[in-house]
Motif scaffolding. Sequence first.
Motif, PDB file in Angstrom:
ATOM      1  N   GLU A 164      12.899   7.158  53.729  1.00  0.00           N
ATOM      2  CA  GLU A 164      11.867   6.497  53.059  1.00  0.00           C
ATOM      3  C   GLU A 164      10.656   7.297  53.135  1.00  0.00           C
ATOM      4  OE1 GLU A 164      10.975   3.215  55.472  1.00  0.00           O
ATOM      5  OE2 GLU A 164       9.267   2.312  54.073  1.00  0.00           O
ATOM      6  N   GLY A 172      16.134  -4.086  56.811  1.00  0.00           N
ATOM      7  CA  GLY A 172      15.292  -5.102  57.069  1.00  0.00           C
ATOM      8  C   GLY A 172      16.180  -6.264  57.804  1.00  0.00           C
ATOM      9  N   VAL A 227      13.353  -3.164  60.628  1.00  0.00           N
ATOM     10  CA  VAL A 227      11.976  -3.331  60.210  1.00  0.00           C
ATOM     11  C   VAL A 227      11.360  -4.434  60.944  1.00  0.00           C
ATOM     12  CG1 VAL A 227      10.623  -3.812  58.175  1.00  0.00           C
ATOM     13  CG2 VAL A 227      12.619  -2.587  57.703  1.00  0.00           C
ATOM     14  N   GLU A 272       3.608   2.124  59.503  1.00  0.00           N
ATOM     15  CA  GLU A 272       2.685   2.219  58.743  1.00  0.00           C
ATOM     16  C   GLU A 272       1.641   0.789  58.863  1.00  0.00           C
ATOM     17  OE1 GLU A 272       4.356   2.244  54.700  1.00  0.00           O
ATOM     18  OE2 GLU A 272       4.499   0.041  54.676  1.00  0.00           O
ATOM     19  N   SER A 287       1.264  -4.687  55.389  1.00  0.00           N
ATOM     20  CA  SER A 287       0.510  -5.048  54.409  1.00  0.00           C
ATOM     21  C   SER A 287       0.719  -6.691  54.129  1.00  0.00           C
ATOM     22  CB  SER A 287       1.355  -4.764  53.049  1.00  0.00           C
ATOM     23  OG  SER A 287       1.151  -3.304  53.111  1.00  0.00           O
ATOM     24  N   GLU A 334       6.791 -10.043  45.836  1.00  0.00           N
ATOM     25  CA  GLU A 334       7.434  -8.856  46.242  1.00  0.00           C
ATOM     26  C   GLU A 334       8.286  -8.635  44.698  1.00  0.00           C
ATOM     27  OE1 GLU A 334       9.070  -8.181  50.419  1.00  0.00           O
ATOM     28  OE2 GLU A 334       9.950 -10.060  49.745  1.00  0.00           O
ATOM     29  N   LEU A 373       6.019  -0.539  48.736  1.00  0.00           N
ATOM     30  CA  LEU A 373       6.365  -0.783  50.594  1.00  0.00           C
ATOM     31  C   LEU A 373       7.373  -0.127  50.926  1.00  0.00           C
ATOM     32  CD1 LEU A 373       4.435  -2.615  52.027  1.00  0.00           C
ATOM     33  CD2 LEU A 373       5.897  -4.484  52.048  1.00  0.00           C
ATOM     34  N   ASP A 374       8.309   0.208  49.834  1.00  0.00           N
ATOM     35  CA  ASP A 374       9.491   0.985  50.279  1.00  0.00           C
ATOM     36  C   ASP A 374       9.731   2.297  49.269  1.00  0.00           C
ATOM     37  OD1 ASP A 374      11.827   1.643  51.590  1.00  0.00           O
ATOM     38  OD2 ASP A 374      12.997  -0.238  50.930  1.00  0.00           O
TER      39      ASP A 374
HETATM   40  P1  GDP Z   1      15.010  -2.264  53.466  1.00  0.00           P
HETATM   41  O1  GDP Z   1      15.440  -3.663  53.976  1.00  0.00           O
HETATM   42  O2  GDP Z   1      15.828  -1.234  53.966  1.00  0.00           O
HETATM   43  O3  GDP Z   1      15.053  -2.269  52.004  1.00  0.00           O
HETATM   44  O4  GDP Z   1      13.434  -2.203  53.842  1.00  0.00           O
HETATM   45  P2  GDP Z   1      12.214  -2.508  53.268  1.00  0.00           P
HETATM   46  O5  GDP Z   1      11.172  -1.452  53.446  1.00  0.00           O
HETATM   47  O6  GDP Z   1      12.272  -3.014  51.749  1.00  0.00           O
HETATM   48  O7  GDP Z   1      11.783  -3.729  54.063  1.00  0.00           O
HETATM   49  C1  GDP Z   1      12.352  -4.836  54.086  1.00  0.00           C
HETATM   50  C2  GDP Z   1      11.483  -6.394  54.082  1.00  0.00           C
HETATM   51  O8  GDP Z   1      10.593  -6.099  55.226  1.00  0.00           O
HETATM   52  C3  GDP Z   1      10.350  -6.222  52.899  1.00  0.00           C
HETATM   53  O9  GDP Z   1      11.253  -6.858  51.789  1.00  0.00           O
HETATM   54  C4  GDP Z   1       9.389  -6.987  53.345  1.00  0.00           C
HETATM   55  O10 GDP Z   1       9.684  -8.279  53.182  1.00  0.00           O
HETATM   56  C5  GDP Z   1       9.385  -6.770  54.764  1.00  0.00           C
HETATM   57  N1  GDP Z   1       8.110  -5.936  55.051  1.00  0.00           N
HETATM   58  C6  GDP Z   1       8.303  -4.371  55.063  1.00  0.00           C
HETATM   59  N2  GDP Z   1       6.958  -4.054  55.315  1.00  0.00           N
HETATM   60  C7  GDP Z   1       6.311  -5.158  55.422  1.00  0.00           C
HETATM   61  C8  GDP Z   1       4.738  -5.308  55.585  1.00  0.00           C
HETATM   62  O11 GDP Z   1       3.943  -4.225  55.597  1.00  0.00           O
HETATM   63  N3  GDP Z   1       4.321  -6.460  55.877  1.00  0.00           N
HETATM   64  C9  GDP Z   1       5.045  -7.565  55.534  1.00  0.00           C
HETATM   65  N4  GDP Z   1       4.600  -8.639  55.847  1.00  0.00           N
HETATM   66  N5  GDP Z   1       6.488  -7.365  55.606  1.00  0.00           N
HETATM   67  C10 GDP Z   1       6.903  -6.141  55.387  1.00  0.00           C
END
Ligand code: GDP
Length: 380
Positions: free
Chosen positions: A5, A54, A59, A91, A94, A99, A204-205
């Motif tokens: 990522e 997540g 996460v 990071e 946010s 989404e 965000l990803d």
């Molecule tokens: P994945 O599960 O491997 O796809 O990882 P992601 O980077 O998509 O993160 C999973 C979820 O974590 C996201 O869909 C968001 O709901 C939550 N998330 C990630 N970053 C943030 C952030 O900066 N703020 C908030 N509130 N939620 C976040």
Amino acid sequence: MDLFEYQGKQYFAQYGISVSPGDIADTVDEAVAVAERVGYPVVLKAQVKVGGRGKAGGVQLAANVDDVRRHANNILGLDIKGHVVHRLWVEHASDIAKEYYASFTLDRANKTHLGMLSAQGGVEIEVVAEENPDAIAFLSIDPVRGLDLATARRWVAEAELDEVAREQAAELLVKLYDCYTRGDCDLAEINPLILTPDNQVHALDAKVTLDENASFRHPEWEAFRVNETEDPREKMAKEKGLNYIGLDGSVGIIANGAGLAMSTLDVVNQVGGTAANFLDIGGGANADVMAAALEVINADPKVKSIFVNIFGGITRVDEVAKGVLEALKRVSITSPIVLRLDGTNAVEGRAILAPHLSSTLITEATMLDAARRAVALATN
Ligand code: GDP
Ligand code: MN
């Protein structure tokens, strides 16, 4: 090559796509240092090349230094679907109002690029596709004409992104398409692409797969390989230009063609053995390639026998046989070698090997017999 990522986000940033400020951390202390630098709250994210981080607890949001320490401690070393976390991306967190999902990939059947956009992001796109297929707006893109802003504007409207997000999203999608094409990606995916409460759209990803066929025009991709392979066998194989994947078993495998190599793994398993590797030497089974292949397999201490499975097509078995003999002159091999040679010029090939056969250089008539022999030698 799949990117982590954090590498994907670096790649996006080069094309002007907005991402959150952050940095990598390999230890708890480094995570704290990054958090202090980018400002609380932060999000800590496991860097593994697998989705659903997540859900797996990879996460985590952290409001203060204690949270950072606790979560960093938990995530580092965590096993997510067989991938152990050695690195975090930290990071600035946010606030999320919405989404979305956005991606570009190749539509091989249509010979076009395929854009996918949805106002229902954050969850796995496969789930959206199954449960609510109408929520995904597909866009077929002629690779010659590309994606212009006017088309992107129609697309974000069709996908029913929130009005306030549309112009920014359209501009971002044009940049993402640019990254995908000029950046030679097989896949560029943002899930979630978010809208913040103060109406900012950003990634965000990042899920990026680079097209290795284009690596010749991207010397900068070398940096992405830094911690690509930790397996010393794979590193050695890569240096020798071999198509090798390390596994845990005791039977070293050399085959010509990816399909035959996979079948070889299956047949070894079927007769009760375990393969030490996948190795496809392709069509160029000459002495150089054979010597390189044997060297890599020989360097693996778990290997107890070597199964060379060749089906001659364009590759001629007599050439392979000469290659094996020549390779054995150059490399001293510690495990017995079982060969199955079939196909074009198999008779000539076996004749070349005949005077050299011994208890450590064995031929068998069929793939199954050779697998049995190699497995028996590996388990004795
Ligand atoms: P994945 O599960 O491997 O796809 O990882 P992601 O980077 O998509 O993160 C999973 C979820 O974590 C996201 O869909 C968001 O709901 C939550 N998330 C990630 N970053 C943030 C952030 O900066 N703020 C908030 N509130 N939620 C976040
Ligand atoms: Mn995601």
